[in-house]
Scaffold this active site. Structure first.
Site, PDB file in Angstrom:
ATOM      1  N   HIS A  92      19.284  52.597  33.593  1.00 30.46           N
ATOM      2  CA  HIS A  92      18.346  51.505  33.336  1.00 30.46           C
ATOM      3  C   HIS A  92      16.907  52.022  33.230  1.00 30.46           C
ATOM      4  CE1 HIS A  92      16.698  47.349  33.907  1.00 30.46           C
ATOM      5  NE2 HIS A  92      15.711  48.028  34.479  1.00 30.46           N
ATOM      6  N   GLU A  93      16.480  52.806  34.205  1.00 26.33           N
ATOM      7  CA  GLU A  93      15.084  53.276  34.218  1.00 26.33           C
ATOM      8  C   GLU A  93      14.805  54.202  33.041  1.00 26.33           C
ATOM      9  OE1 GLU A  93      12.938  51.854  36.075  1.00 26.33           O
ATOM     10  OE2 GLU A  93      14.415  50.789  37.301  1.00 26.33           O
ATOM     11  N   ASP A 114      45.716  29.419  27.112  1.00 22.38           N
ATOM     12  CA  ASP A 114      44.768  30.372  27.706  1.00 22.38           C
ATOM     13  C   ASP A 114      44.265  29.898  29.071  1.00 22.38           C
ATOM     14  OD1 ASP A 114      44.847  31.907  25.430  1.00 22.38           O
ATOM     15  OD2 ASP A 114      43.027  31.049  24.558  1.00 22.38           O
ATOM     16  N   HIS A 118      13.676  52.283  30.158  1.00 24.69           N
ATOM     17  CA  HIS A 118      12.235  51.979  30.182  1.00 24.69           C
ATOM     18  C   HIS A 118      11.433  53.195  29.731  1.00 24.69           C
ATOM     19  CE1 HIS A 118      12.588  48.095  31.981  1.00 24.69           C
ATOM     20  NE2 HIS A 118      12.982  48.516  33.172  1.00 24.69           N
ATOM     21  N   HIS A 132      12.961  44.636  29.591  1.00 22.45           N
ATOM     22  CA  HIS A 132      14.130  44.011  30.208  1.00 22.45           C
ATOM     23  C   HIS A 132      14.831  43.084  29.227  1.00 22.45           C
ATOM     24  CE1 HIS A 132      12.759  44.789  34.568  1.00 22.45           C
ATOM     25  NE2 HIS A 132      13.598  45.710  34.141  1.00 22.45           N
ATOM     26  N   ASP A 149       9.155  49.064  48.525  1.00 19.47           N
ATOM     27  CA  ASP A 149       9.219  48.064  49.595  1.00 19.47           C
ATOM     28  C   ASP A 149      10.296  48.371  50.635  1.00 19.47           C
ATOM     29  OD1 ASP A 149      11.330  47.800  47.931  1.00 19.47           O
ATOM     30  OD2 ASP A 149      11.006  45.695  47.427  1.00 19.47           O
TER      31      ASP A 149
HETATM   32 ZN    ZN Z   1      13.798  47.587  34.655  1.00 22.33          ZN
HETATM   33 CA    CA Z   2      13.241  49.096  47.795  1.00 20.50          CA
END
Ligand code: ZN
Ligand code: CA
Length: 498
Positions: free
Chosen positions: A233-234, A447, A237, A243, A190
């Site tokens: 992160h990818e 604290d 997957h 997630h 996008d």
């Molecule tokens: Zn992801």
């Molecule tokens: Ca993008």
């Protein structure tokens, strides 16, 4: 819902996310406090829920025949999807498009869905995987990109018995590429912002492949988007991980990179990947000194806090790099990252925080420094040394801060002493007094401290002391996490069951 739109805090938060240069048009800020979301925002939100939460809108024809009241949203399941998304991101589950929900939806993120449960079966059946970096579309020099990817794979191979080998030409299990817009896999990118990357679950063909949006401003630091953070992160997957709603996890769907925190797999990530592939033989020796960080659990009976403050209508509890925001209209308090609200301006592991309502400032303390933020942005010249507030050099840090809006003063707690700071004259009022004299019954050092519903709440370890300032006595003690309504989120329970 209307009340939530009133929150200045959420308005400010929205302003902050816009700075990040997102592709979607700026949401129309309501001109009147009670104005609801614009039609464009509503459409954007429905599209988001369709893409990431499996929302299936009724056809236009059905919509027209349905009644247009808010009940209709419940009938179509839209509110349900809003609640799922809000719980996932630790927002009050109102089931409606609040400004804050919209702001979270507009944060840059991974293109994969948040609700797909892949089960335990989608994994590679071998332990050595090959990967290839395809195309010439690299945003930065190939050698640097190679280095980043090698480091990202290493995060996973140091905890699970996996090996990742780079290939230059031959076929590879995992093909990594930088692609623009519609790249013919049914999930177009996008442009700048929004979706940053996506990956395919283990399998043949496209399975395991990783695509980065080539339109992003990729970097190796905190300008633009950090390639290492998104790759880590990818690659998760590509190994079969879904997630996680744990904001401390690498597998959290929103872009979370913070330059002031070392990127590492969280306890949750490690547990999840080891569940699929087993434990790396080196794991124990590699992590014996420094185990993967656990995200604090608000239901942990041993939970203590770094700092607690009032913030607009909320009470915010700080712990490590996380916070819980207790909203008066919600009995569910979710956990989020501190930097989801204040970006990288504020360090993790804070000592004390207070809000100066009159000046619309929030002040954060850590060690000998303090940070002053206005409208979620760091004011010029900060951080500064706490000696600038009038502390003598023997004071190295502040334990807690308690702001009294009516009397326009703030009390700072350091060790066994407390200091009265005049906010009007911006001056420390003379020498300190002993905590046991001013606040009898309170164990020093403390604290955290906060004013809540007419009482001062002091926190020390896993206990809080509810203190009546008029009668100068502790009226009750309770677990430190008492105000957080320890009721686990549906999502958290789901994740634990896996
Ligand atoms: Zn992801
Ligand atoms: Ca993008």
């Amino acid at each position: 819902m209307k009340m939530l739109w009133l929150s200045l805090l959420t308005l400010l938060m929205l302003g902050q996310t816009l700075v990040m240069g997102l592709p979607v048009q700026a949401p129309d800020l309501p001109t009147q406090p009670n104005a609801g979301p614009s039609e464009a925002d509503q459409e954007f939100a429905e599209e988001y829920l369709r893409h990431f939460y499996g929302y299936q809108p009724k056809s236009e024809r059905q919509k027209r025949t349905a009644d247009t009241s808010e009940d209709a949203d419940w009938k179509t399941g839209l509110c349900d999807k809003f609640q799922s998304m809000q719980r996932f991101f630790g927002l009050p589950p109102s089931g409606e498009l609040t400004l804050e929900t919209l702001a979270v939806m507009k944060r840059p993120r991974c293109g994969l869905s948040d609700v797909e449960r892949f089960g335990n079966t989608i994994r590679w059946k071998k332990n050595t995987l090959s990967y290839r970096i395809a195309g010439s579309n690299l945003p930065i020099s190939a050698s640097k990109v190679n280095k980043v990817f090698r480091a990202a794979w290493k995060l996973w191979s140091s905890v699970a018995p996996m090996e990742f080998r780079k290939r230059n030409r031959k076929e590879a299990d995992i093909v990594i590429s930088f692609l623009n817009g519609d790249h013919k896999d049914g999930s177009p990118f996008d442009g700048k912002g929004g979706i940053l990357a996506h990956a395919f679950l283990p399998g043949s063909g496209v399975g395991g492949d990783v695509h980065f949006d080539a339109d992003e401003d990729w970097s190796f630091n905190s300008t633009g988007f950090n390639l290492f953070a998104v790759a880590a992160h990818e690659f998760g997957h590509a190994l079969g991980l879904p997630h996680s709603s744990d904001p401390g996890a690498i597998m959290y769907p929103a872009y979370n990179f913070a330059s002031n925190y070392e990127l590492q797999l969280s306890f949750r990530d490690v547990k999840d990947v080891q569940h699929l592939y087993g434990i790396s033989p080196n794991f124990a020796s590699l992590f014996s000194k420094k185990p993967p960080p656990r995200t604090p659990d608000k239901c942990d009976p041993d939970l203590s806090f770094d700092a607690v403050t009032e913030l607009q209508q909320e009470v915010v509890f700080f712990k490590d790099r996380f916070m819980w925001r207790k909203h008066p209209q919600s009995d569910e308090t979710g956990i989020t990252l501190i930097n989801s609200l204040w970006s990288d301006s504020v360090p993790p592991f804070l000592d004390a925080v207070y809000e100066n309502v009159e000046r619309n400032e929030v002040v954060f303390f850590k060690g000998h420094q303090y940070w002053m933020l206005s409208q979620l942005k760091l004011k010029e010249g900060f951080p500064r040394n706490i000696s600038d507030l009038g502390f003598p050099s023997r004071i190295k840090s502040v334990d807690a801060a308690l702001h009294f809006r009516n009397d326009r003063h703030t009390v700072f707690f350091t060790g066994h002493e407390c200091w009265k700071y005049n906010e009007q004259q911006m001056m420390m009022g003379g020498s300190p007094t002993l905590i046991e004299q001013v606040w009898p019954g309170i164990p020093a050092p403390i604290d955290a401290a906060v004013l809540y519903e007419g009482f001062v709440h002091f926190f020390k370890g896993n206990i809080q002391y509810k203190y009546d300032a008029n009668s100068k006595r502790v009226v009750s003690t309770s677990p430190a996490n008492d105000l957080l309504e320890c009721k686990k989120h549906h999502n958290e329970i789901l994740t634990e069951r896996r």
